[in-house]
Design a protein around this motif. Structure first.
Motif, PDB file in Angstrom:
ATOM      1  N   THR A 281      50.465 -40.482  45.641  1.00  0.00           N
ATOM      2  CA  THR A 281      50.444 -41.708  44.860  1.00  0.00           C
ATOM      3  C   THR A 281      51.552 -42.654  45.318  1.00  0.00           C
ATOM      4  O   THR A 281      52.450 -42.266  46.069  1.00  0.00           O
ATOM      5  N   VAL A 282      51.479 -43.868  44.811  1.00  0.00           N
ATOM      6  CA  VAL A 282      52.489 -44.872  45.162  1.00  0.00           C
ATOM      7  C   VAL A 282      53.886 -44.366  44.861  1.00  0.00           C
ATOM      8  O   VAL A 282      54.768 -44.352  45.725  1.00  0.00           O
ATOM      9  N   ILE A 283      54.125 -43.915  43.639  1.00  0.00           N
ATOM     10  CA  ILE A 283      55.487 -43.525  43.267  1.00  0.00           C
ATOM     11  C   ILE A 283      55.826 -42.134  43.786  1.00  0.00           C
ATOM     12  O   ILE A 283      57.003 -41.799  43.977  1.00  0.00           O
ATOM     13  N   GLY A 284      54.805 -41.319  44.041  1.00  0.00           N
ATOM     14  CA  GLY A 284      55.077 -40.015  44.634  1.00  0.00           C
ATOM     15  C   GLY A 284      55.551 -40.136  46.069  1.00  0.00           C
ATOM     16  O   GLY A 284      56.449 -39.415  46.513  1.00  0.00           O
ATOM     17  N   ALA A 285      54.959 -41.062  46.806  1.00  0.00           N
ATOM     18  CA  ALA A 285      55.335 -41.270  48.203  1.00  0.00           C
ATOM     19  C   ALA A 285      56.597 -42.110  48.337  1.00  0.00           C
ATOM     20  O   ALA A 285      57.308 -42.016  49.345  1.00  0.00           O
ATOM     21  N   TYR A 286      56.863 -42.937  47.316  1.00  0.00           N
ATOM     22  CA  TYR A 286      58.022 -43.838  47.374  1.00  0.00           C
ATOM     23  C   TYR A 286      58.849 -43.716  46.096  1.00  0.00           C
ATOM     24  O   TYR A 286      58.865 -44.627  45.264  1.00  0.00           O
ATOM     25  N   PRO A 287      59.540 -42.575  45.930  1.00  0.00           N
ATOM     26  CA  PRO A 287      60.431 -42.448  44.774  1.00  0.00           C
ATOM     27  C   PRO A 287      61.597 -43.433  44.918  1.00  0.00           C
ATOM     28  O   PRO A 287      61.790 -44.027  45.982  1.00  0.00           O
TER      29      PRO A 287
ATOM     30  N   LEU B 112      48.369 -45.152  41.582  1.00  0.00           N
ATOM     31  CA  LEU B 112      47.327 -45.412  42.574  1.00  0.00           C
ATOM     32  C   LEU B 112      47.524 -44.533  43.802  1.00  0.00           C
ATOM     33  O   LEU B 112      48.649 -44.260  44.217  1.00  0.00           O
ATOM     34  N   GLU B 113      46.408 -44.120  44.383  1.00  0.00           N
ATOM     35  CA  GLU B 113      46.477 -43.245  45.552  1.00  0.00           C
ATOM     36  C   GLU B 113      46.634 -44.060  46.833  1.00  0.00           C
ATOM     37  O   GLU B 113      46.137 -45.180  46.952  1.00  0.00           O
ATOM     38  N   LEU B 114      47.332 -43.449  47.781  1.00  0.00           N
ATOM     39  CA  LEU B 114      47.588 -44.079  49.068  1.00  0.00           C
ATOM     40  C   LEU B 114      46.737 -43.455  50.162  1.00  0.00           C
ATOM     41  O   LEU B 114      46.376 -42.273  50.088  1.00  0.00           O
TER      42      LEU B 114
END
Length: 210
Positions: A3-9, A29-31
């Motif tokens: 996800t957006v925040i999972g990939a970009y903490p 949202l998924e990336l």
């Protein structure tokens, strides 16, 4: 690719501001894989330090910067079951509610204003296409409220002719230094993507200049 925040903490040492509603939805949202390029509506690859979000383009050269912000808000409202709240304004200031398209009307231009007439029930994509055609960056003033501080889900409008709209996906704080994670569509219409900044994908917010 997560996800957006999972990939970009939040950047190291910074604390992510909690969010809910539209902001939380954006962060979930998924990336696409990082190797997937940004492409235009015509399939041309766009170079830059970007990361594509899984959000298919509406057909045609229509989903540009402000259109992307509108699309995201509309999709969120629809997922929340708030279809009667889906209403955006044309640059002329005329309202364009989804309910009228859904129930068998469509808008058309008369002397630079929108009038309504009967039509076969319109699809979701047809509605979005109509809004994208009649709305633009200047129309966002009808559908947004000015804010003094960034928040996930806010739209940052950059003036100009044409102007540009950037969507804030996250905000973090590190001892008074504010960082934002930013996403955009662009011209010609391009896949929605994160614009990666120098701080682990984030940008430092300049409170004076925005």
């Amino acid at each position: 690719s997560g996800t957006v925040i999972g990939a970009y903490p939040a950047p190291q040492g910074a604390k992510l501001y909690a969010t809910e509603g539209f902001g939380a939805w954006l962060q979930a949202l998924e990336l696409e894989a990082p190797s997937v390029p940004v492409t235009t509506y015509a399939g041309r690859e766009v170079r830059g330090d970007f990361h594509v979000v899984k959000l298919p383009l509406v057909r045609g050269n229509l989903q540009q910067c402000a259109d992307t912000a509108i699309r995201l808000r509309a999709e969120w409202l629809r997922e929340q079951g708030q279809e009667d709240a889906i209403l955006f304004h044309a640059t002329s200031g005329d309202p364009m509610p989804w309910s009228r398209y859904r129930d068998g009307e469509r808008a058309f231009e008369v002397d630079n204003r929108l009038e309504w007439g009967p039509a076969p029930a319109q699809s979701w994509e047809q509605y979005l296409s109509a809004v994208f055609m009649w709305a633009g960056t200047r129309a966002l003033r009808y559908d947004t409220v000015a804010a003094e501080f960034p928040a996930a889900g806010s739209v940052m409008v950059l003036p100009g002719s044409p102007g540009h709209a950037v969507i804030i996906l996250g905000v973090a704080n590190a001892s008074g230094r504010i960082f934002i994670l930013a996403g955009q569509g662009y011209m010609p219409a391009q896949s929605f993507h994160i614009v990666r900044g120098p701080h682990q994908g984030w940008w430092e917010w300049d409170a004076e200049h925005g």
